[in-house]
Design an enzyme around this catalytic site. Structure first.
Site, PDB file in Angstrom:
ATOM      1  N   LYS A   1       0.814  -1.215   0.000  1.00 47.71           N
ATOM      2  CA  LYS A   1       0.000   0.000   0.000  1.00 47.71           C
ATOM      3  C   LYS A   1       0.850   1.268   0.000  1.00 47.71           C
ATOM      4  CE  LYS A   1      -2.419  -0.965   3.758  1.00 47.71           C
ATOM      5  NZ  LYS A   1      -1.826  -2.250   4.190  1.00 47.71           N
TER       6      LYS A   1
ATOM      7  N   ARG B   1      -9.465   0.806   9.196  1.00 45.48           N
ATOM      8  CA  ARG B   1      -9.017  -0.529   9.594  1.00 45.48           C
ATOM      9  C   ARG B   1     -10.053  -1.251  10.427  1.00 45.48           C
ATOM     10  NH1 ARG B   1      -3.179   0.617   9.237  1.00 45.48           N
ATOM     11  NH2 ARG B   1      -1.950  -1.249   9.553  1.00 45.48           N
TER      12      ARG B   1
ATOM     13  N   ARG C   1      11.334  -6.122   4.558  1.00 46.27           N
ATOM     14  CA  ARG C   1      11.141  -4.718   4.960  1.00 46.27           C
ATOM     15  C   ARG C   1      11.735  -4.483   6.345  1.00 46.27           C
ATOM     16  NH1 ARG C   1       5.100  -2.294   4.699  1.00 46.27           N
ATOM     17  NH2 ARG C   1       4.964  -2.650   6.916  1.00 46.27           N
TER      18      ARG C   1
ATOM     19  N   ARG D   1      11.472   0.124  11.237  1.00 50.59           N
ATOM     20  CA  ARG D   1      10.226   0.091  12.007  1.00 50.59           C
ATOM     21  C   ARG D   1      10.261  -1.085  12.973  1.00 50.59           C
ATOM     22  NH1 ARG D   1       4.969   0.885   8.262  1.00 50.59           N
ATOM     23  NH2 ARG D   1       4.190  -0.469   9.910  1.00 50.59           N
TER      24      ARG D   1
ATOM     25  N   ARG E   1       0.007  -8.692  13.622  1.00 47.74           N
ATOM     26  CA  ARG E   1      -0.590  -7.710  12.701  1.00 47.74           C
ATOM     27  C   ARG E   1      -1.447  -8.412  11.647  1.00 47.74           C
ATOM     28  NH1 ARG E   1       3.957  -4.280  10.399  1.00 47.74           N
ATOM     29  NH2 ARG E   1       2.308  -2.899   9.682  1.00 47.74           N
TER      30      ARG E   1
HETATM   31  P1  AMP Z   1       0.758   0.948   9.008  1.00 48.26           P
HETATM   32  O1  AMP Z   1       1.876   1.902   8.762  1.00 48.26           O
HETATM   33  O2  AMP Z   1      -0.477   1.318   8.247  1.00 48.26           O
HETATM   34  O3  AMP Z   1       1.162  -0.479   8.809  1.00 48.26           O
HETATM   35  O4  AMP Z   1       0.352   1.088  10.562  1.00 48.26           O
HETATM   36  C1  AMP Z   1       1.280   0.786  11.592  1.00 48.26           C
HETATM   37  C2  AMP Z   1       0.523   0.648  12.910  1.00 48.26           C
HETATM   38  O5  AMP Z   1      -0.126   1.884  13.233  1.00 48.26           O
HETATM   39  C3  AMP Z   1      -0.588  -0.389  12.924  1.00 48.26           C
HETATM   40  O6  AMP Z   1      -0.095  -1.694  13.191  1.00 48.26           O
HETATM   41  C4  AMP Z   1      -1.472   0.138  14.061  1.00 48.26           C
HETATM   42  O7  AMP Z   1      -0.893  -0.122  15.323  1.00 48.26           O
HETATM   43  C5  AMP Z   1      -1.390   1.640  13.835  1.00 48.26           C
HETATM   44  N1  AMP Z   1      -2.451   2.108  12.896  1.00 48.26           N
HETATM   45  C6  AMP Z   1      -2.253   2.635  11.640  1.00 48.26           C
HETATM   46  N2  AMP Z   1      -3.428   2.945  11.075  1.00 48.26           N
HETATM   47  C7  AMP Z   1      -4.390   2.610  11.976  1.00 48.26           C
HETATM   48  C8  AMP Z   1      -5.814   2.648  11.957  1.00 48.26           C
HETATM   49  N3  AMP Z   1      -6.485   3.111  10.893  1.00 48.26           N
HETATM   50  N4  AMP Z   1      -6.475   2.213  13.062  1.00 48.26           N
HETATM   51  C9  AMP Z   1      -5.822   1.761  14.136  1.00 48.26           C
HETATM   52  N5  AMP Z   1      -4.486   1.657  14.215  1.00 48.26           N
HETATM   53  C10 AMP Z   1      -3.759   2.084  13.145  1.00 48.26           C
END
Ligand code: AMP
Length: 190
Positions: free
Chosen positions: A14, A89, A128, A134, A146
């Site tokens: 994404k 999400r 990654r 990260r 996750r």
């Molecule tokens: P991402 O970069 O989208 O993979 O997000 C990394 C982490 O941020 C996720 O594993 C969640 O802990 C948190 N996070 C990101 N977007 C959301 C969302 N829309 N709702 C809840 N937690 C989020």
């Protein structure tokens, strides 16, 4: 205003495809993960609340991310459109997003759902983890968590949008450019 959701499990590409889509179509990229990482970097109270949840691979509370998105929509009133990445999400987030967009007299045009086989996802995340810096990428137990959270809490979001016939499934395997070409042909025909 033309708005899209880029949807798919962690590791489905994404972030990479978002960069290409916003450049191609002049959309504003709203990634809740990026916004949360910025809050952590700036040491804000919101960042402190989110950090431990993110490190464990759990979701940040709905009201926190919905508040961030509401703020971002208000700061970009003249946007051509938005590309939502990593949001919504949960079904509650999807409903809140619909309400926010309705208030602005707009809507989600389509949900672009990247389809990637689970073994390929894990392989990509391991890779990654070697370079992204990260913490939530580096630990295989967190990656599994996750993927579980995705299946239990986020996949129902696709069903929610199916009710409105908005989901477009796109093969998310192959080269970055091949996947981007598939995305473009959907964006230009929906
Ligand atoms: P991402 O970069 O989208 O993979 O997000 C990394 C982490 O941020 C996720 O594993 C969640 O802990 C948190 N996070 C990101 N977007 C959301 C969302 N829309 N709702 C809840 N937690 C989020």
């Amino acid at each position: 205003m033309t708005n899209f959701v880029l949807f798919g499990p962690p590791g489905s590409g994404k972030g990479t495809q978002s960069e290409k889509l916003i450049a191609q179509y002049g959309l504003i990229h709203l990634s809740t993960g990026d916004l949360l990482r910025k809050e952590i970097k700036n040491g804000t109270p919101l960042g402190k609340e989110a950090e431990s949840l993110m490190q464990k691979g759990q979701l940040v509370p709905d009201e926190v991310v919905i508040g961030m998105i509401a703020g971002a929509l208000d700061s970009n009133l003249n946007a051509n459109g938005f590309l939502f990445d990593g949001f919504p999400r949960t079904v509650a987030q999807a409903k809140a997003l619909d309400n926010l967009l309705t208030l602005k007299k707009t809507h989600i045009k389509a949900v672009l759902f990247l389809q990637v086989d689970e073994d390929e996802l894990i392989a990509r995340l391991v890779k990654r983890g070697e370079t992204s810096g990260r913490a939530d990428d580096a630990d295989p137990a967190v990656q599994r968590k996750r993927q579980d959270v995705y299946k239990n809490e986020t996949l129902p979001v696709a069903d929610y949008y199916e009710n409105f016939d908005k989901v477009q499934r796109i093969d998310g395997e192959g080269s970055i450019d091949e996947i981007f070409e598939r995305l473009k042909s959907v964006v230009e025909t929906v």
